[in-house]
Motif scaffolding. Structure first.
Motif, PDB file in Angstrom:
ATOM      1  N   ASP A   3       8.273   1.895  60.726  1.00  0.00           N
ATOM      2  CA  ASP A   3       7.946   3.320  60.716  1.00  0.00           C
ATOM      3  C   ASP A   3       8.371   4.024  62.003  1.00  0.00           C
ATOM      4  OD1 ASP A   3       6.080   2.291  62.444  1.00  0.00           O
ATOM      5  OD2 ASP A   3       4.329   2.955  61.302  1.00  0.00           O
ATOM      6  N   ALA A   4       9.139   3.327  62.831  1.00  0.00           N
ATOM      7  CA  ALA A   4       9.679   3.895  64.078  1.00  0.00           C
ATOM      8  C   ALA A   4      11.050   3.263  64.318  1.00  0.00           C
ATOM      9  CB  ALA A   4       8.744   3.600  65.243  1.00  0.00           C
ATOM     10  N   ALA A  46       7.293   4.029  51.126  1.00  0.00           N
ATOM     11  CA  ALA A  46       7.448   2.707  50.531  1.00  0.00           C
ATOM     12  C   ALA A  46       6.098   2.164  50.115  1.00  0.00           C
ATOM     13  CB  ALA A  46       8.082   1.746  51.535  1.00  0.00           C
ATOM     14  N   TYR A  47       6.132   1.331  49.109  1.00  0.00           N
ATOM     15  CA  TYR A  47       4.987   0.509  48.771  1.00  0.00           C
ATOM     16  C   TYR A  47       5.174  -0.730  49.648  1.00  0.00           C
ATOM     17  CZ  TYR A  47       1.834  -2.289  45.835  1.00  0.00           C
ATOM     18  OH  TYR A  47       0.817  -3.093  45.371  1.00  0.00           O
ATOM     19  N   ALA A  48       4.609  -0.678  50.852  1.00  0.00           N
ATOM     20  CA  ALA A  48       4.951  -1.612  51.926  1.00  0.00           C
ATOM     21  C   ALA A  48       4.761  -3.080  51.560  1.00  0.00           C
ATOM     22  CB  ALA A  48       4.178  -1.272  53.192  1.00  0.00           C
ATOM     23  N   ALA A  73      17.097  -7.908  57.298  1.00  0.00           N
ATOM     24  CA  ALA A  73      17.173  -6.569  56.719  1.00  0.00           C
ATOM     25  C   ALA A  73      16.001  -5.741  57.246  1.00  0.00           C
ATOM     26  CB  ALA A  73      17.133  -6.634  55.206  1.00  0.00           C
ATOM     27  N   MET A  74      16.270  -4.464  57.494  1.00  0.00           N
ATOM     28  CA  MET A  74      15.244  -3.540  57.966  1.00  0.00           C
ATOM     29  C   MET A  74      15.451  -2.198  57.273  1.00  0.00           C
ATOM     30  SD  MET A  74      14.672  -0.625  60.012  1.00  0.00           S
ATOM     31  CE  MET A  74      16.288  -0.416  60.713  1.00  0.00           C
ATOM     32  N   HIS A  75      14.364  -1.622  56.766  1.00  0.00           N
ATOM     33  CA  HIS A  75      14.416  -0.282  56.172  1.00  0.00           C
ATOM     34  C   HIS A  75      13.351   0.566  56.840  1.00  0.00           C
ATOM     35  CE1 HIS A  75      14.973   2.949  53.378  1.00  0.00           C
ATOM     36  NE2 HIS A  75      15.806   2.238  52.636  1.00  0.00           N
ATOM     37  N   ARG A  76      13.731   1.759  57.235  1.00  0.00           N
ATOM     38  CA  ARG A  76      12.801   2.691  57.879  1.00  0.00           C
ATOM     39  C   ARG A  76      11.930   3.396  56.850  1.00  0.00           C
ATOM     40  NH1 ARG A  76      13.769   5.455  62.544  1.00  0.00           N
ATOM     41  NH2 ARG A  76      11.744   6.329  62.007  1.00  0.00           N
ATOM     42  N   THR A  77      10.784   3.825  57.297  1.00  0.00           N
ATOM     43  CA  THR A  77       9.921   4.727  56.552  1.00  0.00           C
ATOM     44  C   THR A  77       9.580   5.882  57.480  1.00  0.00           C
ATOM     45  OG1 THR A  77       7.934   3.498  57.191  1.00  0.00           O
ATOM     46  CG2 THR A  77       8.932   2.947  55.051  1.00  0.00           C
ATOM     47  N   GLY A  78       9.000   6.927  56.912  1.00  0.00           N
ATOM     48  CA  GLY A  78       8.614   8.083  57.707  1.00  0.00           C
ATOM     49  C   GLY A  78       9.718   9.121  57.761  1.00  0.00           C
ATOM     50  N   THR A  79       9.621  10.009  58.733  1.00  0.00           N
ATOM     51  CA  THR A  79      10.549  11.124  58.884  1.00  0.00           C
ATOM     52  C   THR A  79      11.749  10.709  59.723  1.00  0.00           C
ATOM     53  OG1 THR A  79       8.704  12.670  58.729  1.00  0.00           O
ATOM     54  CG2 THR A  79      10.754  13.508  59.677  1.00  0.00           C
ATOM     55  N   LEU A  80      12.951  10.972  59.212  1.00  0.00           N
ATOM     56  CA  LEU A  80      14.189  10.646  59.913  1.00  0.00           C
ATOM     57  C   LEU A  80      15.041  11.893  60.045  1.00  0.00           C
ATOM     58  CD1 LEU A  80      13.230   7.872  58.542  1.00  0.00           C
ATOM     59  CD2 LEU A  80      15.561   7.166  58.946  1.00  0.00           C
ATOM     60  N   ILE A  82      19.025  13.633  61.020  1.00  0.00           N
ATOM     61  CA  ILE A  82      20.444  13.374  60.775  1.00  0.00           C
ATOM     62  C   ILE A  82      20.950  12.379  61.831  1.00  0.00           C
ATOM     63  CG2 ILE A  82      22.756  14.417  60.652  1.00  0.00           C
ATOM     64  CD1 ILE A  82      20.683  15.287  58.438  1.00  0.00           C
ATOM     65  N   GLY A  83      21.660  11.362  61.373  1.00  0.00           N
ATOM     66  CA  GLY A  83      22.214  10.349  62.267  1.00  0.00           C
ATOM     67  C   GLY A  83      21.316   9.151  62.504  1.00  0.00           C
ATOM     68  N   ASP A  84      20.033   9.238  62.156  1.00  0.00           N
ATOM     69  CA  ASP A  84      19.135   8.094  62.337  1.00  0.00           C
ATOM     70  C   ASP A  84      19.539   6.950  61.411  1.00  0.00           C
ATOM     71  OD1 ASP A  84      17.603   9.442  64.202  1.00  0.00           O
ATOM     72  OD2 ASP A  84      15.922   9.836  62.841  1.00  0.00           O
ATOM     73  N   VAL A  85      19.279   5.729  61.835  1.00  0.00           N
ATOM     74  CA  VAL A  85      19.530   4.555  61.001  1.00  0.00           C
ATOM     75  C   VAL A  85      18.369   4.417  60.026  1.00  0.00           C
ATOM     76  CG1 VAL A  85      19.781   2.050  60.962  1.00  0.00           C
ATOM     77  CG2 VAL A  85      20.890   3.379  62.764  1.00  0.00           C
ATOM     78  N   ALA A  86      18.679   4.467  58.730  1.00  0.00           N
ATOM     79  CA  ALA A  86      17.667   4.352  57.692  1.00  0.00           C
ATOM     80  C   ALA A  86      17.519   2.912  57.206  1.00  0.00           C
ATOM     81  CB  ALA A  86      18.022   5.260  56.520  1.00  0.00           C
ATOM     82  N   VAL A  87      18.630   2.184  57.173  1.00  0.00           N
ATOM     83  CA  VAL A  87      18.606   0.793  56.731  1.00  0.00           C
ATOM     84  C   VAL A  87      19.619   0.006  57.558  1.00  0.00           C
ATOM     85  CG1 VAL A  87      20.269   1.194  54.868  1.00  0.00           C
ATOM     86  CG2 VAL A  87      18.692  -0.726  54.695  1.00  0.00           C
ATOM     87  N   TRP A  88      19.276  -1.240  57.856  1.00  0.00           N
ATOM     88  CA  TRP A  88      20.161  -2.104  58.640  1.00  0.00           C
ATOM     89  C   TRP A  88      20.125  -3.493  58.039  1.00  0.00           C
ATOM     90  CZ3 TRP A  88      20.298  -6.574  61.522  1.00  0.00           C
ATOM     91  CH2 TRP A  88      21.361  -6.706  62.429  1.00  0.00           C
ATOM     92  N   ILE A  89      21.315  -4.062  57.815  1.00  0.00           N
ATOM     93  CA  ILE A  89      21.467  -5.415  57.290  1.00  0.00           C
ATOM     94  C   ILE A  89      22.363  -6.172  58.257  1.00  0.00           C
ATOM     95  CG2 ILE A  89      22.189  -6.841  55.324  1.00  0.00           C
ATOM     96  CD1 ILE A  89      20.159  -4.635  54.551  1.00  0.00           C
ATOM     97  N   GLY A  90      21.997  -7.396  58.579  1.00  0.00           N
ATOM     98  CA  GLY A  90      22.844  -8.256  59.398  1.00  0.00           C
ATOM     99  C   GLY A  90      22.890  -9.652  58.807  1.00  0.00           C
ATOM    100  N   VAL A  91      24.085 -10.227  58.776  1.00  0.00           N
ATOM    101  CA  VAL A  91      24.268 -11.567  58.221  1.00  0.00           C
ATOM    102  C   VAL A  91      25.203 -12.353  59.131  1.00  0.00           C
ATOM    103  CG1 VAL A  91      25.111 -12.921  56.255  1.00  0.00           C
ATOM    104  CG2 VAL A  91      24.019 -10.699  55.854  1.00  0.00           C
TER     105      VAL A  91
END
Length: 161
Positions: A3-4, A46-48, A73-80, A82-91
């Motif tokens: 959420d941050a 999200a339904y956390a 994997a990381m997904h944001r919640t809350g207020t974002l 323009i330009g903020d990262v909303a989802v991040w995946i790393g493999v």
């Protein structure tokens, strides 16, 4: 779920393994327009509990399906904004092809299965829930339920869950 803002370097550092020769990442950013409308920002809900459980299941599936070393994997919640990262995946993987394929699999599955909903705020002052994937796509045979605890009305998808 976060959420941050998250330290993406810390997420990446956890994927730097001795056996890994390849690393693939995907970042989903908040953009300033959608379907011809100027966007000012957005909110994610999200339904956390289910989101975390389903996200962990997707990572486990990727580890079993592809020859990878680790995935996050990381997904944001809350207020974002323009330009903020909303989802991040790393493999990370011994070879790049597996890293690319697993990264694509994870983001596609997150978009389809994880109970996260997006409300766009437009420059004209309007706001609406969009991209309700649980409403717009038929559930897969592997889905346990179509509901996923989704309990608010989305004018754009016509369902109230």
């Amino acid at each position: 779920m976060a959420d941050a803002p998250v330290d993406l370097n810390a997420l990446r550092d956890g994927l730097h393994l001795a056996e890994a020769g390849g690393f693939c990442t995907f970042e989903g950013w908040v953009r300033n327009s959608n379907e011809g409308r100027a966007v000012d920002g957005l909110e994610y809900e999200a339904y956390a509990a289910l989101a975390v459980k389903e996200g962990e299941r997707i990572i486990e599936e990727a580890l079993a399906r592809f020859e990878i070393s680790h995935a996050v994997a990381m997904h944001r919640t809350g207020t974002l904004r323009i330009g903020d990262v909303a989802v991040w995946i790393g493999v990370s993987a011994p070879h790049r092809d597996a890293a690319f394929r697993a990264c694509r699999y994870i983001i596609d599955e997150i978009k389809h299965r994880v109970p996260v909903w997006k409300k766009e705020h437009y420059l004209d002052g309007d706001a609406e829930w969009v991209a309700c994937h649980h409403c717009q796509t038929a559930p897969r045979a592997s889905d346990e339920s179509h509901d996923h605890g989704h309990h608010h009305d989305h004018g754009s998808c016509g369902h109230q869950h």
